[in-house]
Design a protein around this motif. Sequence first.
Motif, short mmCIF file in Angstrom:
data_model
loop_
_atom_site.label_atom_id
_atom_site.label_comp_id
_atom_site.label_asym_id
_atom_site.label_seq_id
_atom_site.Cartn_x
_atom_site.Cartn_y
_atom_site.Cartn_z
N ALA A 79 -12.49 2.40 2.06
CA ALA A 79 -12.65 3.81 2.39
C ALA A 79 -13.96 4.05 3.11
CB ALA A 79 -12.60 4.67 1.12
N GLU A 92 0.83 -1.21 0.00
CA GLU A 92 0.00 0.00 0.00
C GLU A 92 0.86 1.26 0.00
OE1 GLU A 92 -3.48 -0.35 2.85
OE2 GLU A 92 -2.31 -2.15 3.27
N THR A 113 -8.71 6.80 -4.21
CA THR A 113 -8.39 5.42 -4.58
C THR A 113 -7.58 4.75 -3.48
OG1 THR A 113 -8.32 6.07 -6.90
CG2 THR A 113 -7.30 3.97 -6.34
N GLY A 114 -7.83 3.48 -3.25
CA GLY A 114 -7.04 2.75 -2.27
C GLY A 114 -7.33 1.27 -2.33
N TYR A 115 -6.49 0.49 -1.64
CA TYR A 115 -6.66 -0.96 -1.58
C TYR A 115 -7.49 -1.38 -0.38
CZ TYR A 115 -3.33 -1.94 -5.34
OH TYR A 115 -2.71 -2.03 -6.56
N ALA A 167 0.83 4.08 -3.02
CA ALA A 167 0.59 5.50 -2.77
C ALA A 167 1.73 6.36 -3.32
CB ALA A 167 0.43 5.74 -1.27
N PHE A 223 -0.62 6.39 -6.85
CA PHE A 223 -1.77 7.20 -6.46
C PHE A 223 -1.41 8.68 -6.32
CE2 PHE A 223 -3.48 3.19 -4.14
CZ PHE A 223 -3.79 2.63 -5.37
N TYR A 251 -4.86 -5.40 2.06
CA TYR A 251 -4.90 -5.20 0.61
C TYR A 251 -5.00 -6.52 -0.13
CZ TYR A 251 -0.17 -6.87 -0.53
OH TYR A 251 0.93 -7.66 -0.75
#
Length: 346
Positions: free
Chosen positions: A187, A166, A182-184, A170, A174, A213
């Motif tokens: 949210a 992660e 956006t993220g693994y 980032a 990202f 993740y």
Amino acid sequence: MIAALACAPMAEAKTNPALPDMTATLREQRVESASVALIRKGRIVATAAWGMAGPGRAASVATPYNLASLTKPLTAEVILRLVSAGQLSLDAPIDRYWSDPDLARDPRRMKLTVRMALSHRTGFPNWRDSNGLAFDFDPGTATRYSGEGYQYAARYAEHRTGQAFETLAARWLFAPVRMRATGYVSAQGVTQPIATPHDADGAPLPVEPVARYNAADLAHATARDYARFMIAARNDRGLDATIAAERSRSQADLTAEICSGAKAASCPPWIGFGLGWQLLGFAGGTTMLHTGKDPGAFTFAAIDRARGDGIVILTNSDNGWRVILPILERTGSDPKLIAFLRGQMS
């Protein structure tokens, strides 16, 4: 051509022509909501959302969706940027730095490479079963879609760099691409709720928080964020010339498998798995394509590498696949792509 694309600007167009209202189509096809980002000539020209993201909650362009398998191109991009920076290798054996404990007694693990993982040639099943991870065939000898392969590549990246995946995502993807939503990991409750998944009958499904993740599934993003990523990928941003060239090349031919019988009439001259994407080798240029399907979600993304025209479609319904062709048609998307998809559904 690749050098020219690498230098292309990434800025979004200032104009924002309205996308056609798809509310009636979503209602007819029993799809709760859809969020779309339209790309023309390498720029985002329009975004829109229709329907309900959850009970009493209208979808908006700021609503994150479960990307399902659209997660895989994100993971591939992080890894390819690390390869371009000299921190990972595309073809050196992964086993030098890490191997899954389940494979400790299988010498075939020493053949595994990042290239195999990103092009679905590891020999792994899609997901391991209760007995653990095992090979279904020798690495590099055949092709089978595998989320485990992407997990394997991500774990390799962690062990070789000494950083959590992660964190790598980032820093390397990202942040530079400005993918702020956006993220693994989930949210949910951090920015705003993710679109609630719905089954084919329209019933909401539980949203399970993602605490760890998954390199192949369950990442979340808005359609605009994912479109920013696709533009960067199309432009080979962050990649050296050698890796950029590899992105355009089929790593595993799928033509015979996908274009048999009557389906051949609407197929491009060649189709294959690239590094993170399915590639459609049309006469006028290669299209990068990926879809995703999880319970209560269907997602679609495609971009023409030559023209820079593309689209992202995110839905929160098991019926989401039903609106892909109508949206492509109403947005004036590539007729060759539409014909290919229609042929695959026949």
